[in-house]
Design a protein around this motif. Structure first.
Motif, PDB file in Angstrom:
ATOM      1  N   THR A   1      30.504  34.890  38.515  1.00 22.14           N
ATOM      2  CA  THR A   1      31.807  34.231  38.469  1.00 22.14           C
ATOM      3  C   THR A   1      32.899  35.305  38.368  1.00 22.14           C
ATOM      4  O   THR A   1      32.610  36.476  38.085  1.00 22.14           O
ATOM      5  N   ASN A   2      34.147  34.907  38.570  1.00 27.43           N
ATOM      6  CA  ASN A   2      35.257  35.846  38.394  1.00 27.43           C
ATOM      7  C   ASN A   2      35.290  36.397  36.975  1.00 27.43           C
ATOM      8  O   ASN A   2      35.544  37.581  36.772  1.00 27.43           O
ATOM      9  N   ASP A   3      35.047  35.537  35.985  1.00 26.55           N
ATOM     10  CA  ASP A   3      35.034  36.007  34.597  1.00 26.55           C
ATOM     11  C   ASP A   3      33.914  37.026  34.372  1.00 26.55           C
ATOM     12  O   ASP A   3      34.107  38.027  33.687  1.00 26.55           O
ATOM     13  N   GLU A   4      32.735  36.770  34.949  1.00 22.55           N
ATOM     14  CA  GLU A   4      31.626  37.711  34.785  1.00 22.55           C
ATOM     15  C   GLU A   4      31.933  39.065  35.420  1.00 22.55           C
ATOM     16  O   GLU A   4      31.645  40.105  34.828  1.00 22.55           O
ATOM     17  N   ILE A   5      32.519  39.058  36.621  1.00 21.77           N
ATOM     18  CA  ILE A   5      32.813  40.338  37.273  1.00 21.77           C
ATOM     19  C   ILE A   5      33.838  41.120  36.458  1.00 21.77           C
ATOM     20  O   ILE A   5      33.749  42.343  36.332  1.00 21.77           O
TER      21      ILE A   5
ATOM     22  N   GLY B   1      37.447  54.397  44.750  1.00 18.38           N
ATOM     23  CA  GLY B   1      36.669  54.205  43.541  1.00 18.38           C
ATOM     24  C   GLY B   1      36.585  52.760  43.088  1.00 18.38           C
ATOM     25  O   GLY B   1      36.937  51.828  43.804  1.00 18.38           O
ATOM     26  N   GLY B   2      36.113  52.601  41.855  1.00 16.43           N
ATOM     27  CA  GLY B   2      35.814  51.282  41.311  1.00 16.43           C
ATOM     28  C   GLY B   2      36.979  50.321  41.259  1.00 16.43           C
ATOM     29  O   GLY B   2      36.829  49.136  41.530  1.00 16.43           O
ATOM     30  N   TYR B   3      38.170  50.819  40.926  1.00 18.88           N
ATOM     31  CA  TYR B   3      39.328  49.934  40.831  1.00 18.88           C
ATOM     32  C   TYR B   3      39.680  49.349  42.193  1.00 18.88           C
ATOM     33  O   TYR B   3      40.017  48.179  42.311  1.00 18.88           O
ATOM     34  N   ALA B   4      39.596  50.168  43.205  1.00 20.42           N
ATOM     35  CA  ALA B   4      39.918  49.689  44.549  1.00 20.42           C
ATOM     36  C   ALA B   4      38.838  48.754  45.077  1.00 20.42           C
ATOM     37  O   ALA B   4      39.091  47.967  45.990  1.00 20.42           O
ATOM     38  N   MET B   5      37.641  48.824  44.504  1.00 18.58           N
ATOM     39  CA  MET B   5      36.544  47.963  44.951  1.00 18.58           C
ATOM     40  C   MET B   5      36.623  46.560  44.367  1.00 18.58           C
ATOM     41  O   MET B   5      35.958  45.657  44.854  1.00 18.58           O
ATOM     42  N   LEU B   6      37.412  46.366  43.330  1.00 18.74           N
ATOM     43  CA  LEU B   6      37.461  45.067  42.661  1.00 18.74           C
ATOM     44  C   LEU B   6      37.739  43.907  43.616  1.00 18.74           C
ATOM     45  O   LEU B   6      37.015  42.907  43.575  1.00 18.74           O
ATOM     46  N   PRO B   7      38.737  43.988  44.494  1.00 20.76           N
ATOM     47  CA  PRO B   7      38.948  42.851  45.406  1.00 20.76           C
ATOM     48  C   PRO B   7      37.742  42.572  46.301  1.00 20.76           C
ATOM     49  O   PRO B   7      37.401  41.422  46.552  1.00 20.76           O
TER      50      PRO B   7
ATOM     51  N   GLU C   1      33.041  39.375  47.870  1.00 23.41           N
ATOM     52  CA  GLU C   1      31.630  39.365  48.265  1.00 23.41           C
ATOM     53  C   GLU C   1      30.723  38.706  47.217  1.00 23.41           C
ATOM     54  O   GLU C   1      29.860  37.905  47.555  1.00 23.41           O
ATOM     55  N   LEU C   2      30.920  39.072  45.956  1.00 17.27           N
ATOM     56  CA  LEU C   2      29.982  38.653  44.918  1.00 17.27           C
ATOM     57  C   LEU C   2      30.300  37.287  44.337  1.00 17.27           C
ATOM     58  O   LEU C   2      29.386  36.529  44.010  1.00 17.27           O
ATOM     59  N   CYS C   3      31.595  36.974  44.191  1.00 15.33           N
ATOM     60  CA  CYS C   3      31.989  35.695  43.597  1.00 15.33           C
ATOM     61  C   CYS C   3      32.146  34.615  44.666  1.00 15.33           C
ATOM     62  O   CYS C   3      31.547  33.545  44.557  1.00 15.33           O
ATOM     63  N   GLU C   4      32.947  34.916  45.676  1.00 14.69           N
ATOM     64  CA  GLU C   4      33.296  33.890  46.661  1.00 14.69           C
ATOM     65  C   GLU C   4      32.208  33.693  47.724  1.00 14.69           C
ATOM     66  O   GLU C   4      31.828  32.566  48.015  1.00 14.69           O
ATOM     67  N   LYS C   5      31.725  34.761  48.312  1.00 17.49           N
ATOM     68  CA  LYS C   5      30.772  34.650  49.417  1.00 17.49           C
ATOM     69  C   LYS C   5      29.364  34.314  48.943  1.00 17.49           C
ATOM     70  O   LYS C   5      28.744  33.378  49.437  1.00 17.49           O
ATOM     71  N   HIS C   6      28.836  35.090  47.986  1.00 17.31           N
ATOM     72  CA  HIS C   6      27.445  34.905  47.563  1.00 17.31           C
ATOM     73  C   HIS C   6      27.293  34.025  46.322  1.00 17.31           C
ATOM     74  O   HIS C   6      26.227  33.458  46.103  1.00 17.31           O
ATOM     75  N   GLY C   7      28.332  33.954  45.492  1.00 19.97           N
ATOM     76  CA  GLY C   7      28.243  33.167  44.266  1.00 19.97           C
ATOM     77  C   GLY C   7      27.268  33.745  43.255  1.00 19.97           C
ATOM     78  O   GLY C   7      26.729  33.013  42.424  1.00 19.97           O
ATOM     79  N   TRP C   8      27.030  35.030  43.317  1.00 21.92           N
ATOM     80  CA  TRP C   8      26.092  35.656  42.382  1.00 21.92           C
ATOM     81  C   TRP C   8      26.667  35.761  40.989  1.00 21.92           C
ATOM     82  O   TRP C   8      25.926  35.761  40.009  1.00 21.92           O
TER      83      TRP C   8
END
Length: 178
Positions: free
Chosen positions: A41-45, A21-27, A32-39
Motif C-alpha cells: 500500500t502507499n502507507d507501507e511503501i 537515487g532512492g528519493y527520485a525512485m519513490l514515484p 509500480e508496486l502500489c498501483e500496478k502490482h498491488g504488492w
C-alpha cells in the motif's frame, strides 16, 4: 509469470529508468508496486522508505529488500534486491569498459545537467505526494515544520531525525489519550 522473476524484472525496470537515487525512485515505486502490482500500500511503501533511511545501505536497495521479503520471504528479497541493482551494475560496467573519461565529455556533462533538473522534479513530486497522504492534522504539520527546520539548519543525521519524529508522534498520541 513466476513471482520471483516478476519481482526481479519489476525492480530491474525501476533501477534501469530512474536516476537520482532512492528519493527520485519513490514515484516509480509507488506507481509500480502500489498501483500496478498491488504488492504494497502507499502507507507501507512510506513506512519502508522511513525504515530504509534509518538502516545502513542505499534507500532503493533497502526498500526493494523489504518489499521482496514481504511478498515472498528471503528469496523474494534477494530477487528484488538483485533486480534493483542489476541495471546500474551493467551500465557502469559498460561505461567503465569503453570510456575512460566518460564524465569529461561535454555531451555527458550537459546530459547530467538536464538529468539533475529532472531528478529535482521527481523528488518534488514525491514530496507533494507524501504531503497529501501524510500531513492530515496540525500535529503532522508541526512535526513536518520542525523536521524541515532541523534538516535545513543543522547537520543532524536522518536517523536521529526519524527517531525524534517517531518519539514526538508517540508522545502526542499518549497525551491525546490521557
Amino acid at each position: 509469470m513466476n513471482i520471483y522473476l516478476d519481482l526481479f524484472l519489476t525492480f530491474a525496470k525501476i533501477g534501469a529508468v530512474t536516476f537520482g537515487g532512492g528519493y527520485a525512485m519513490l514515484p516509480m515505486f509507488q506507481r509500480e508496486l502500489c498501483e500496478k502490482h498491488g504488492w504494497v500500500t502507499n502507507d507501507e511503501i512510506l513506512d519502508y522508505y522511513a525504515v530504509a533511511q534509518c538502516t545502513p545501505g542505499v534507500i532503493a536497495v533497502n526498500t526493494a529488500t523489504f518489499v521482496g521479503a514481504k511478498k515472498k520471504g528471503a528469496l523474494g528479497a534477494a530477487c528484488a534486491t538483485v533486480g534493483v541493482v542489476f541495471p546500474a551494475i551493467v551500465i557502469i560496467s559498460i561505461i567503465a569498459l569503453f570510456l575512460r573519461h566518460f564524465a569529461e565529455y561535454p555531451v555527458v556533462q550537459h546530459a547530467f545537467g538536464g538529468i539533475r533538473v529532472a531528478v529535482a522534479v521527481l523528488i518534488t513530486t514525491a514530496v507533494i505526494k507524501l504531503w497529501k497522504s501524510n500531513i492530515k492534522n496540525l500535529r503532522a504539520v508541526l512535526i513536518f515544520a520542525a523536521a524541515l527546520l532541523i534538516t535545513v539548519f543543522t547537520d543532524w543525521s536522518p536517523v536521529y531525525l526519524v527517531i525524534a519524529a517517531a518519539a514526538v508522534g508517540l508522545l502526542c498520541e499518549k497525551w491525546r489519550k490521557a
